[in-house]
Enzyme design. Structure first.
Site, PDB file in Angstrom:
ATOM      1  N   TYR A  44       7.065  -8.698   8.270  1.00 44.02           N
ATOM      2  CA  TYR A  44       6.661  -7.299   8.436  1.00 44.02           C
ATOM      3  C   TYR A  44       6.933  -6.795   9.845  1.00 44.02           C
ATOM      4  O   TYR A  44       6.895  -7.567  10.807  1.00 44.02           O
ATOM      5  CB  TYR A  44       5.144  -7.149   8.210  1.00 44.02           C
ATOM      6  CG  TYR A  44       4.650  -7.583   6.865  1.00 44.02           C
ATOM      7  CD1 TYR A  44       4.536  -6.668   5.819  1.00 44.02           C
ATOM      8  CD2 TYR A  44       4.271  -8.902   6.624  1.00 44.02           C
ATOM      9  CE1 TYR A  44       4.061  -7.059   4.573  1.00 44.02           C
ATOM     10  CE2 TYR A  44       3.796  -9.305   5.382  1.00 44.02           C
ATOM     11  CZ  TYR A  44       3.691  -8.375   4.364  1.00 44.02           C
ATOM     12  OH  TYR A  44       3.226  -8.770   3.135  1.00 44.02           O
ATOM     13  N   ASP A  67       0.842  -1.205   0.000  1.00 46.54           N
ATOM     14  CA  ASP A  67       0.000   0.000   0.000  1.00 46.54           C
ATOM     15  C   ASP A  67       0.874   1.250   0.000  1.00 46.54           C
ATOM     16  O   ASP A  67       2.012   1.202   0.490  1.00 46.54           O
ATOM     17  CB  ASP A  67      -0.898   0.021   1.250  1.00 46.54           C
ATOM     18  CG  ASP A  67      -1.956  -1.068   1.222  1.00 46.54           C
ATOM     19  OD1 ASP A  67      -2.362  -1.479   0.114  1.00 46.54           O
ATOM     20  OD2 ASP A  67      -2.387  -1.506   2.304  1.00 46.54           O
ATOM     21  N   ARG A  95      -3.492  -5.337   7.479  1.00 44.16           N
ATOM     22  CA  ARG A  95      -4.588  -4.450   7.901  1.00 44.16           C
ATOM     23  C   ARG A  95      -5.731  -5.245   8.530  1.00 44.16           C
ATOM     24  O   ARG A  95      -6.345  -4.797   9.493  1.00 44.16           O
ATOM     25  CB  ARG A  95      -5.124  -3.652   6.701  1.00 44.16           C
ATOM     26  CG  ARG A  95      -4.229  -2.503   6.303  1.00 44.16           C
ATOM     27  CD  ARG A  95      -4.860  -1.676   5.204  1.00 44.16           C
ATOM     28  NE  ARG A  95      -4.811  -2.346   3.918  1.00 44.16           N
ATOM     29  CZ  ARG A  95      -5.689  -2.148   2.942  1.00 44.16           C
ATOM     30  NH1 ARG A  95      -6.693  -1.312   3.097  1.00 44.16           N
ATOM     31  NH2 ARG A  95      -5.564  -2.781   1.791  1.00 44.16           N
ATOM     32  N   ASP A 114      -6.469   1.326   7.920  1.00 42.38           N
ATOM     33  CA  ASP A 114      -5.124   1.905   8.054  1.00 42.38           C
ATOM     34  C   ASP A 114      -5.233   3.393   8.383  1.00 42.38           C
ATOM     35  O   ASP A 114      -6.342   3.924   8.564  1.00 42.38           O
ATOM     36  CB  ASP A 114      -4.271   1.642   6.806  1.00 42.38           C
ATOM     37  CG  ASP A 114      -4.778   2.346   5.544  1.00 42.38           C
ATOM     38  OD1 ASP A 114      -5.649   3.234   5.643  1.00 42.38           O
ATOM     39  OD2 ASP A 114      -4.287   2.014   4.453  1.00 42.38           O
TER      40      ASP A 114
END
Length: 196
Positions: free
Chosen positions: A64, A35, A170, A78
């Site tokens: 991540y 994103d 997310r 988000d």
């Protein structure tokens, strides 16, 4: 095939366009979209021979560093979306967080965010969302290998998450917020690894 560090801001497609110009090659592709608000490793392939191999790259393990903000929910899951403050009884303890996290490790059912590029009847979900339509999104099986707490000072929870393909961080942020009864959304995201 190279690993490119995508900064926060541009889309994954913007990076592909930039590499097309640098490499003077039309056939450039990427594996695993990040994103615009996310930064980190974006796997890029240049040329016909290597873009064909991207489907195997996208299946590889990913790692991540995610910051989740508790106490609020976001319409996009988000930091970009409209926020709603959640009324809750008490701040979760580290022990309660550790207990809740266990539910998100292994093979889990996950519903992708409405603001995502997954296609429904040939159209990305985010286009439905922008039109104010909320189609029914089916959950799907995904695999989360591990989640470790790196830091916690309410409202920010910092996690290291190792996943298989197709996992939306997310969605983990949203679902963890629901599990803790505080609400939550993905505040920041860095992808530190794709495969090797």
């Amino acid at each position: 095939i190279v690993g490119v560090w995508k900064p926060k801001g541009p889309t994954s497609h913007d990076i592909v366009d930039k590499i097309r110009r640098i490499a003077r090659e039309k056939l450039v592709g990427h594996a695993g979209t990040l994103d615009p608000l996310a930064s980190g490793v974006l796997v890029i392939a240049v040329g016909k021979k290597f873009t064909k191999l991207l489907s195997t790259e996208v299946q590889k393990e990913k790692e991540y560093i995610a910051e989740i903000k508790l106490g609020e929910e976001s319409e996009t899951d988000d930091a970009q979306g409209m926020k709603t403050e959640i009324t809750f009884e008490k701040k979760p303890t580290l022990g309660e967080i550790d207990f809740a996290i266990k539910k998100f490790i292994g093979e889990i059912d996950q519903t992708p965010p409405i603001y995502s590029a997954i296609k429904l009847k040939g159209k990305p979900l985010y286009e439905y969302a922008r039109e104010g339509k909320l189609p029914e999104i089916k959950s799907r099986k995904v695999f989360v290998k591990d989640i470790k707490v790196l830091g916690y000072e309410f409202p920010i929870l910092k996690l290291q998450i190792t996943t298989g393909p197709g996992v939306y961080i997310r969605s983990i942020a949203r679902n963890l917020g629901t599990e803790l009864k505080t609400g939550g959304y993905l505040y920041s995201l860095i992808r530190t690894r794709v495969g090797e």
